[in-house]
Design an enzyme around this catalytic site. Structure first.
Site, PDB file in Angstrom:
ATOM      1  N   ASP A 190       0.157  18.503 -49.387  1.00  0.00           N
ATOM      2  CA  ASP A 190      -0.168  19.166 -48.116  1.00  0.00           C
ATOM      3  C   ASP A 190      -1.614  18.920 -47.667  1.00  0.00           C
ATOM      4  OD1 ASP A 190       2.380  20.208 -47.883  1.00  0.00           O
ATOM      5  OD2 ASP A 190       1.878  22.023 -48.987  1.00  0.00           O
ATOM      6  N   LYS A 197       1.249  30.357 -49.184  1.00  0.00           N
ATOM      7  CA  LYS A 197       2.512  30.311 -48.425  1.00  0.00           C
ATOM      8  C   LYS A 197       3.689  30.133 -49.365  1.00  0.00           C
ATOM      9  CE  LYS A 197       2.813  26.948 -45.254  1.00  0.00           C
ATOM     10  NZ  LYS A 197       3.944  26.018 -45.336  1.00  0.00           N
ATOM     11  N   SER A 251       9.845  16.615 -54.801  1.00  0.00           N
ATOM     12  CA  SER A 251       9.912  17.722 -53.843  1.00  0.00           C
ATOM     13  C   SER A 251      10.173  19.042 -54.541  1.00  0.00           C
ATOM     14  CB  SER A 251      11.011  17.461 -52.801  1.00  0.00           C
ATOM     15  OG  SER A 251      11.283  18.656 -52.090  1.00  0.00           O
ATOM     16  N   ARG A 304       8.562  32.788 -51.889  1.00  0.00           N
ATOM     17  CA  ARG A 304       9.365  33.018 -53.094  1.00  0.00           C
ATOM     18  C   ARG A 304       9.332  34.481 -53.524  1.00  0.00           C
ATOM     19  NH1 ARG A 304       7.693  27.807 -52.827  1.00  0.00           N
ATOM     20  NH2 ARG A 304       8.779  26.185 -54.017  1.00  0.00           N
ATOM     21  N   GLN A 309      10.626  21.710 -52.961  1.00  0.00           N
ATOM     22  CA  GLN A 309      11.657  22.411 -52.180  1.00  0.00           C
ATOM     23  C   GLN A 309      13.043  22.025 -52.663  1.00  0.00           C
ATOM     24  OE1 GLN A 309      10.735  21.607 -48.076  1.00  0.00           O
ATOM     25  NE2 GLN A 309       8.851  22.809 -48.130  1.00  0.00           N
TER      26      GLN A 309
END
Ligand code: S3P
Length: 439
Positions: free
Chosen positions: A319, A25, A171, A30, A173
């Site tokens: 995750d 994912k 993170s 990206r 993100q």
């Protein structure tokens, strides 16, 4: 959302055979983003045809990027160059995807036009201040509900300046949003992390020819270059493979091979933790580039024991905690998780969702602010809610394989965000997961 409303998971046979889980994912998001901004045509193979990544592709299609779909796992992206996007006519819907929204915010902060990013109910509750504040220090103007929550209203035409950022939380993100804003910023943008996180943005920028220096926990680039189209092969997603690694570990008699799984060290913390618990997982046929290799993982049933999960591994398995809770429930003894408060702001509060779900199946779990203490034991039949979270639903489908009776899981449609076809694939190797219309 598509897919079944609920699942009935119970007493699966041993897991056998070979399984290829869908594409990664993080890499798929990206690949679309950088290919869209590149000069020329890029081909993406092994693309994750999930709702999250389709939302990212749709976002760029809405900004004038032609994206062809020759087959579900392929995309051909006709890049428009760094300044070639056109203003979206409506709000960009990121669906359930925190990665999509946070990375897009970084990319769009330096564009000429205004944009609005919206998400589903779960994404609308997730914190955005972590990207808004650093992007604002670079010169971006982003408004959010109460300064923190989606929708994000991004003002275009801002002049961005590079900066050094040391995020307070681990993170990828946040790091990626800053680096992507840095592409359009004047001067050097650098991120230094206390705990290294997945480095796919850095690797992919390099693959698209953008000058970048990086290593574990740091990355540095300057604005003003261009991206050159390239072809990307997306590895199978370790986070999707994780459900099968645990299922085959806990169901007696299992012997399963997971093919071509991405084994980037920033993703495979669960492998180390399962091995510390006594799992029998062997890597074979490592191939690909450096650290970003893929390998086949052979997993055989083993008796697991509870451990104190090393905090140093938390970011490398962020995750995988829902499925680790299931491994801990199946293990002998006590497993302690700490230093994982980020789990409370994922697609659901994953500490509470897993604790309540396992308690409903008769397992002793005590929540702490940043983790949990799980007592291994026998799992009973019961009814679980997924809390609208794909990884909670799949984790309890695995738990059901060793429960004394059926585990009913409500609200499983969200599994299509990251792993369409999970239940079929699970059945193909011996798990017992049936669709039901339970509301
Ligand atoms: C991701 C980073 C992680 C992870 C998410 C994907 C990414 O989020 O949980 O599923 O692709 O960069 P955080 O950056 O919030 O830890």
């Amino acid at each position: 959302m598509s897919g079944p409303i609920g699942w009935l998971a119970s007493g699966g046979g041993p897991l056998h055979g070979e399984v290829l889980v869908p594409g990664d994912k993080s890499v798929s998001h990206r690949a679309i983003m950088l290919a869209a901004l590149a000069d020329g045509v890029s081909r993406v193979e092994g693309f994750l045809e999930g709702e999250d990544t389709r939302a990212t592709a749709a976002a760029f299609a809405g900004m004038g990027v032609r994206i062809d779909t020759p087959s579900p796992s392929q995309r051909i992206v006709h890049g428009v160059g760094m300044n070639g996007l056109s203003a979206p006519r409506k709000a960009i819907d990121c669906g359930n995807a925190g990665t999509g929204m946070r990375l897009l915010a970084g990319l769009l902060a330096g564009q000429r036009f205004d944009s609005v990013l919206v998400g589903d109910e779960s994404l609308s509750r997730r914190p955005m201040r972590r990207i808004i504040e650093p992007l604002a220090r670079m010169g971006a103007e982003i408004r959010a509900e109460a300064g923190d929550l989606p929708p994000l209203r991004i003002r275009g035409g801002r002049h961005l300046r590079g900066m050094l950022h040391t995020p307070a939380i681990a993170s990828a993100q946040v790091k990626s949003a800053i680096l992507l804003a840095g592409l359009q910023a004047e001067g050097v943008t650098e991120v230094r992390e206390a705990h290294p996180t997945r480095d796919y943005t850095e690797r992919m920028l390099q693959a698209f020819g953008w000058p970048i220096e990086f290593g574990p926990g740091w990355a540095r680039l300057a604005g003003g270059h261009r991206l050159a189209a390239t072809d990307i092969v997306v590895p199978a997603d370790f986070s999707s493979a994780a459900f099968f690694l645990v299922a085959a570990s806990i169901v007696p008699g299992s012997d399963l091979v997971l093919r071509s799984v991405g084994i980037n060290p920033r993703r495979t913390g669960l492998l180390s933790v399962l091995r510390l618990m006594g799992a029998d997982i062997v890597e074979a046929g490592r191939r690909g580039q450096g650290d970003d290799a893929v390998a086949d993982l052979r997993v055989r049933h083993a008796v697991l024991r509870g451990i104190d999960v090393p905090e140093a591994l938390v970011a490398d398995m962020i995750d995988e905690f829902p499925i680790l809770f299931v491994a801990a429930a199946a293990a002998r003894g006590t497993t302690r998780i700490a230093g994982a408060s980020e789990l409370r702001v994922k697609e659901s509060d994953r500490i509470t969702a897993m604790a309540q779900g396992l308690q409903a199946l008769g397992i002793g779990v005590a929540e702490t602010p940043d983790g949990a203490v799980i007592e291994g034991g026998a799992l009973a039949a019961g009814r679980i809610e997924s809390a609208g979270d794909h990884r909670i639903a799949m984790s309890f489908a695995v738990a059901g394989q060793i429960a004394a009776g059926p585990v009913r899981i409500g609200d499983c449609a969200n599994v299509a965000t990251s792993f369409p076809g999970f239940a079929e694939l699970a059945r193909s190797c011996g798990m017992n997961v049936r669709d039901t219309d339970l509301a």
